[in-house]
Design a protein around this motif. Structure first.
Motif, short mmCIF file in Angstrom:
data_model
loop_
_atom_site.label_atom_id
_atom_site.label_comp_id
_atom_site.label_asym_id
_atom_site.label_seq_id
_atom_site.Cartn_x
_atom_site.Cartn_y
_atom_site.Cartn_z
N GLN A 224 0.86 -1.20 0.18
CA GLN A 224 -0.17 0.13 0.09
C GLN A 224 0.73 1.36 0.07
N MET A 225 2.16 1.06 0.49
CA MET A 225 3.19 2.29 0.49
C MET A 225 3.18 2.78 -0.99
N LEU A 226 3.33 1.72 -2.10
CA LEU A 226 3.68 2.16 -3.46
C LEU A 226 2.51 3.20 -3.68
N PHE A 227 1.63 3.42 -3.42
CA PHE A 227 0.69 4.37 -4.01
C PHE A 227 1.18 5.60 -3.15
N ALA A 228 1.05 5.60 -1.81
CA ALA A 228 1.36 6.93 -1.10
C ALA A 228 2.47 7.24 -1.43
N VAL A 229 3.70 6.73 -1.43
CA VAL A 229 5.15 7.24 -1.41
C VAL A 229 5.63 7.21 -2.76
N ILE A 230 5.27 6.62 -3.77
CA ILE A 230 5.86 6.49 -5.23
C ILE A 230 4.80 7.18 -6.32
N LEU A 231 3.69 6.29 -6.46
CA LEU A 231 2.59 6.65 -7.41
C LEU A 231 1.93 8.04 -7.42
N LEU A 232 1.55 8.36 -5.94
CA LEU A 232 0.85 9.55 -5.99
C LEU A 232 1.79 10.80 -6.24
N PRO A 233 2.83 10.93 -5.45
CA PRO A 233 3.87 12.05 -5.63
C PRO A 233 4.36 12.03 -7.02
N ALA A 234 4.48 10.96 -7.51
CA ALA A 234 4.91 10.88 -9.07
C ALA A 234 3.97 11.50 -9.84
N LEU A 253 11.60 23.75 -6.50
CA LEU A 253 10.51 22.64 -6.94
C LEU A 253 10.75 22.29 -8.58
N GLN A 254 11.03 23.30 -9.48
CA GLN A 254 11.49 23.01 -10.85
C GLN A 254 12.73 22.28 -10.67
N ILE A 255 13.46 22.40 -10.02
CA ILE A 255 14.91 21.63 -10.21
C ILE A 255 14.59 20.25 -9.42
N LEU A 256 13.80 20.13 -8.42
CA LEU A 256 13.59 18.87 -7.53
C LEU A 256 12.89 17.88 -8.35
N VAL A 257 11.79 18.27 -9.20
CA VAL A 257 11.00 17.25 -9.90
C VAL A 257 11.73 16.61 -11.03
N LEU A 258 13.19 17.01 -11.16
CA LEU A 258 13.87 16.46 -12.15
C LEU A 258 14.32 15.23 -11.91
N ILE A 259 14.08 14.64 -10.63
CA ILE A 259 14.17 13.42 -10.33
C ILE A 259 13.26 12.31 -10.53
N ASN A 260 12.09 12.85 -10.89
CA ASN A 260 10.97 12.19 -11.47
C ASN A 260 10.76 11.88 -12.74
N PRO A 261 11.00 10.51 -13.03
CA PRO A 261 10.84 9.96 -14.56
C PRO A 261 9.59 10.34 -15.15
N MET A 262 8.56 10.63 -14.52
CA MET A 262 7.52 10.88 -15.20
C MET A 262 7.37 12.48 -15.75
N VAL A 263 8.19 13.42 -15.29
CA VAL A 263 8.48 14.69 -15.95
C VAL A 263 8.90 14.33 -17.18
#
Length: 310
Positions: A224-234, A253-263
């Protein structure tokens, strides 16, 4: 006490039963099975497609419901009740900007929701089956006995997940194009279909390799942590509902989100589907998609091999 006499061998042969010599000859003349890497891989993929075909309704419903509800609310309900979103400013300023630039929220949603579906389908198609197969029943061992290296089994898992992710994105595409209020049609202009296909393929591979890594390192009791920690923030920070360039007011924030593959998936699709919107440079998008696929694939294959052998 009566005794039962055994029938002579001649009687058994006359009854049509093959003799021992005939059985030995059949075994000796039987072709030797020569499983090849390609044949075994194709057989495992055929099994995956058979399971997918049997669960086609559930897979289709899972792929359609979330983007359909998002598009229905933001591109149909909100414009109808006078609360539509536009790129830049508040409601009044946004309406003026939209009138000038022709950009509405449905246009922003098209690439974002496709990227969201790529991530959801890729992870769910790989991570959840792996968690079940690595549970106490250890059903993964059946396929681990196939005459191929374990790394090939990991590649097969990634390939099957990428196919499902790719199909999910194709299912979403007409939904985000057709569901909208009057006058709120998204402005989509695909000028390079080959680049569009390349981005879809590598985005599908990226999400499925990420799903392989997550499925082999996560504790099944904490899924259940997959949705709360990974999918929802991504999803919320993956430039689904806004372009990456719109975050320039919040530089950290613009720099921080660059670690997100979904960007990179959202921005790559935004570059080929809605080129009128600001987007990342294509070289950066392709570098992140290809590099992320290689890194996640390498790490996922290593952890997958360790889990199978242990």
């Amino acid at each position: 006490m009566t005794t039962i006499k055994e029938a002579p061998p001649q009687a058994a042969e006359q009854a049509g039963a093959p003799s021992a010599a005939e059985i030995a000859a059949l075994i000796a003349e039987a072709p030797v099975p020569r499983p090849t890497l390609l044949k075994t891989f194709n057989a495992m993929m055929a099994r995956e497609f058979r399971v997918l075909r049997r669960n086609a309704i559930a897979t289709f419903t899972r792929a359609v419901m979330q983007p359909l509800l998002f598009v229905f609310v933001f591109a149909y309900v909100f414009p109808k009740i006078g609360g539509g979103f536009n790129l830049g400013g508040g409601a009044t300023a946004g309406a003026a900007g939209a009138a000038a630039s022709g950009v509405n929220f449905a246009t922003i949603l098209v690439p974002g929701l496709m990227a969201s579906m790529l991530l959801m389908q890729g992870i769910m198609a790989v991570t959840f089956p792996l968690v079940m197969e690595f549970s106490w029943q250890r059903t993964i061992e059946d396929r681990a006995l196939a005459p191929v290296p374990i790394s090939v089994l990991a590649i097969q898992k990634v390939s099957a997940g990428a196919v499902q992710s790719f199909l999910g994105a194709l299912i979403v595409f007409p939904i985000v194009l057709l569901v909208h209020a009057s006058g709120q049609a998204p402005s989509v202009d695909v000028t390079n279909w080959a680049l569009f296909a390349v981005i879809l393929v590598f985005a599908s591979l990226l999400t499925s390799t990420l799903g392989l890594l997550l499925g082999t390192i996560m504790d099944p009791r904490k899924m259940q942590m997959l949705f709360a920690v990974i999918l929802l923030p991504a999803t919320m920070l993956g430039c689904v509902y806004y372009p990456w360039s719109a975050l320039h007011h919040i530089r950290w924030l613009q720099i921080l989100v660059l670690i997100n593959p979904m960007v990179y998936m959202s921005e790559g699709l935004r570059a080929v589907l809605t080129p009128t919107l600001p987007h990342m440079p294509m070289w950066g998008v392709l570098l992140a998609l290809v590099g992320g696929t290689v890194v996640f694939g390498y790490l996922g294959t290593r952890t997958f091999t360790k889990r199978v052998l242990n």
